[in-house]
Design an enzyme around this catalytic site. Sequence first.
Site, mmCIF file in Angstrom:
data_model
loop_
_atom_site.group_PDB
_atom_site.id
_atom_site.type_symbol
_atom_site.label_atom_id
_atom_site.label_comp_id
_atom_site.label_asym_id
_atom_site.label_seq_id
_atom_site.Cartn_x
_atom_site.Cartn_y
_atom_site.Cartn_z
ATOM 1 N N HIS A 238 0.817 -1.227 -0.027
ATOM 2 C CA HIS A 238 0.191 0.433 -0.282
ATOM 3 C C HIS A 238 0.892 1.179 0.184
ATOM 4 O O HIS A 238 2.017 1.553 0.690
ATOM 5 C CB HIS A 238 -0.980 -0.250 1.084
ATOM 6 C CG HIS A 238 -0.594 0.016 2.273
ATOM 7 N ND1 HIS A 238 -0.147 0.985 3.111
ATOM 8 C CD2 HIS A 238 0.343 -0.867 3.102
ATOM 9 C CE1 HIS A 238 0.401 0.516 4.568
ATOM 10 N NE2 HIS A 238 0.018 -0.621 4.798
ATOM 11 N N TYR B 40 -6.122 5.954 10.352
ATOM 12 C CA TYR B 40 -5.799 6.333 12.595
ATOM 13 C C TYR B 40 -6.975 7.831 12.527
ATOM 14 O O TYR B 40 -6.893 8.185 11.541
ATOM 15 C CB TYR B 40 -4.785 7.368 12.435
ATOM 16 C CG TYR B 40 -3.209 6.342 11.857
ATOM 17 C CD1 TYR B 40 -2.392 5.015 13.120
ATOM 18 C CD2 TYR B 40 -2.127 6.527 11.132
ATOM 19 C CE1 TYR B 40 -1.335 4.423 12.825
ATOM 20 C CE2 TYR B 40 -0.975 5.808 10.958
ATOM 21 C CZ TYR B 40 -1.128 5.170 11.912
ATOM 22 O OH TYR B 40 0.174 4.071 12.205
ATOM 23 N N PRO C 3 2.804 0.880 19.832
ATOM 24 C CA PRO C 3 2.608 0.246 18.473
ATOM 25 C C PRO C 3 1.762 1.994 17.260
ATOM 26 O O PRO C 3 2.514 1.390 16.489
ATOM 27 C CB PRO C 3 0.960 -0.405 18.982
ATOM 28 C CG PRO C 3 0.368 0.545 19.981
ATOM 29 C CD PRO C 3 2.007 0.505 20.802
ATOM 30 N N LYS D 230 6.174 0.527 14.348
ATOM 31 C CA LYS D 230 8.332 0.630 14.434
ATOM 32 C C LYS D 230 8.550 -0.728 15.346
ATOM 33 O O LYS D 230 9.860 -1.435 15.182
ATOM 34 C CB LYS D 230 8.587 1.520 14.777
ATOM 35 C CG LYS D 230 8.499 2.964 13.955
ATOM 36 C CD LYS D 230 8.723 3.017 12.360
ATOM 37 C CE LYS D 230 8.411 4.040 11.537
ATOM 38 N NZ LYS D 230 8.874 3.393 10.107
ATOM 39 N N TYR E 75 8.070 7.443 8.447
ATOM 40 C CA TYR E 75 7.348 6.592 8.751
ATOM 41 C C TYR E 75 7.564 5.475 7.341
ATOM 42 O O TYR E 75 7.655 4.393 7.663
ATOM 43 C CB TYR E 75 5.404 7.183 7.543
ATOM 44 C CG TYR E 75 4.993 5.586 8.429
ATOM 45 C CD1 TYR E 75 4.144 5.283 9.524
ATOM 46 C CD2 TYR E 75 3.917 5.554 7.341
ATOM 47 C CE1 TYR E 75 3.147 4.802 9.703
ATOM 48 C CE2 TYR E 75 3.184 5.215 7.239
ATOM 49 C CZ TYR E 75 1.963 4.232 8.595
ATOM 50 O OH TYR E 75 1.350 3.535 8.939
HETATM 51 C C1 PHB Z 1 -1.585 -3.688 13.377
HETATM 52 O O1 PHB Z 1 -1.644 -3.041 11.652
HETATM 53 O O2 PHB Z 1 -1.518 -3.552 13.994
HETATM 54 C C2 PHB Z 1 -0.722 -1.460 13.062
HETATM 55 C C3 PHB Z 1 -0.837 -0.703 12.296
HETATM 56 C C4 PHB Z 1 -0.374 0.478 12.284
HETATM 57 C C5 PHB Z 1 0.312 0.746 13.486
HETATM 58 C C6 PHB Z 1 -0.249 0.123 15.006
HETATM 59 C C7 PHB Z 1 -0.560 -1.186 14.125
HETATM 60 O O3 PHB Z 1 0.575 2.354 13.742
#
Ligand code: PHB
Length: 390
Positions: free
Chosen positions: A72, A199, A291, A295, A383
């Site tokens: 993606h 997010y 999380p 990372k 990122y």
């Molecule tokens: C996840 O898919 O668990 C996940 C994805 C993005 C993040 C944190 C966790 O920033």
Amino acid sequence: MKTQVAIIGAGPAGLLLSQRLDLEGVDNIVLESQSREHVLSRIRAGVLEWGSVEVLRESGVGDRMNAEGHLHDGTDIVWSGTNRLTLNTRVYADRPMMAYGQTNITEDLYAARDAAGQPIVHEVEEVVLHDLESTPSVTFSKNGRVERIDCEFVAGCDGFHGVSRSSIPPTQRREFEKVYPFGWLGILSETPPIDEIVYANSERGFALCSQRNPMLSRYYVQCALDTNLDDWPDDRFWEELKARFPSEIADSIITGPSIEKSIAPLRSYVSEPMRWGRLFLAGDAAHIVPPTGAKGLNLAISDVFYLARALSRFFNHHDDRYLESYSDMALRRVWGAARFSWWLTLLLHRFPDQGPFDLRAQEQELDYLSTSEAYMRSVCEQYAGLPFES
Ligand code: PHB
Ligand code: APR
């Protein structure tokens, strides 16, 4: 028993190190305190930086990821009801990201270790590291019998609660820590995910839509630290998740029964240095990131990239330059990710002590990010993952 490198822990860091050392002809033994079933049942993050994808490919464990991983370009952020931006790493950092779960990576690594005929010693107890400044050895018990491995180096890949870090005398290391006043309540459901990773910074708190594969979705909502899972039946979770997203996203979320539900507290932690004598730490044994930004796994992979190279140079070319610089090199990337995930956590969550000024500052930063190409490039570069040092 005798080996060149004793690896403590069969999480992604330990398994990948074993795999890479084996490819370089460096003999190693992996010790793991849990059963294989337990290691493979852990649900963790699932977004890979492109550098991690390349390391996994060149480690000979890329086939299933290439076939099943979801490439993606963009991760979206929504805030203040209707605002939306995309962190498009392909446009702003020249590389895509890959959604592929840590559980799958661990399975792929186990399959590769099996194919190489390299057993992992599971369910070991009482692991103790000895003489780390001279001629190291590791003792452990298995089925009630005490065993000993003599080795030239120990790789501490045993996660945050392992024995390796605490084998370094407290006077020889320094800890940096930040604990956040909330956690993430996460679920896994066998439902098709929405198209993107999104997010949300909403007035009800942070939320995240993510994915593992076309029939497996991962969702999170920010929660108080004293949250009780029993108070969160699936219906309540879905309702809360949807309430944190604008309706066009909320309406596209396909709900279903959860197959896993858990709460993770958020913490940033780094222990320096990542080496003491002949002990080298890698992955969660040396650092924890919240999380946000996914990372943790990527850092474990980059530590292992540096450590495997350093050990291979030592054994194959009698060159200890990379071993000497391992801690500094790994820590530069660790701090890059620690700072980024701390920053992203501050940007996207609601804090208990946040006043109106702080909220406006958060909105301003998101607005600036969505209008400034210079800022967007900087964020996307981090990122997508900072480069490895050569
Ligand atoms: C996840 O898919 O668990 C996940 C994805 C993005 C993040 C944190 C966790 O920033
Ligand atoms: N002896 C042997 N093994 C141990 C010991 C011990 N004393 N203590 C812990 N272990 C094992 C754990 O059971 C676990 O399987 O070490 C392993 C460490 O694995 P992880 O915790 O997955 O850590 P790491 O391999 O560094 O991977 C980092 O995992 O926690 C996530 O966000 C993190 O995605 C990142 C990744």
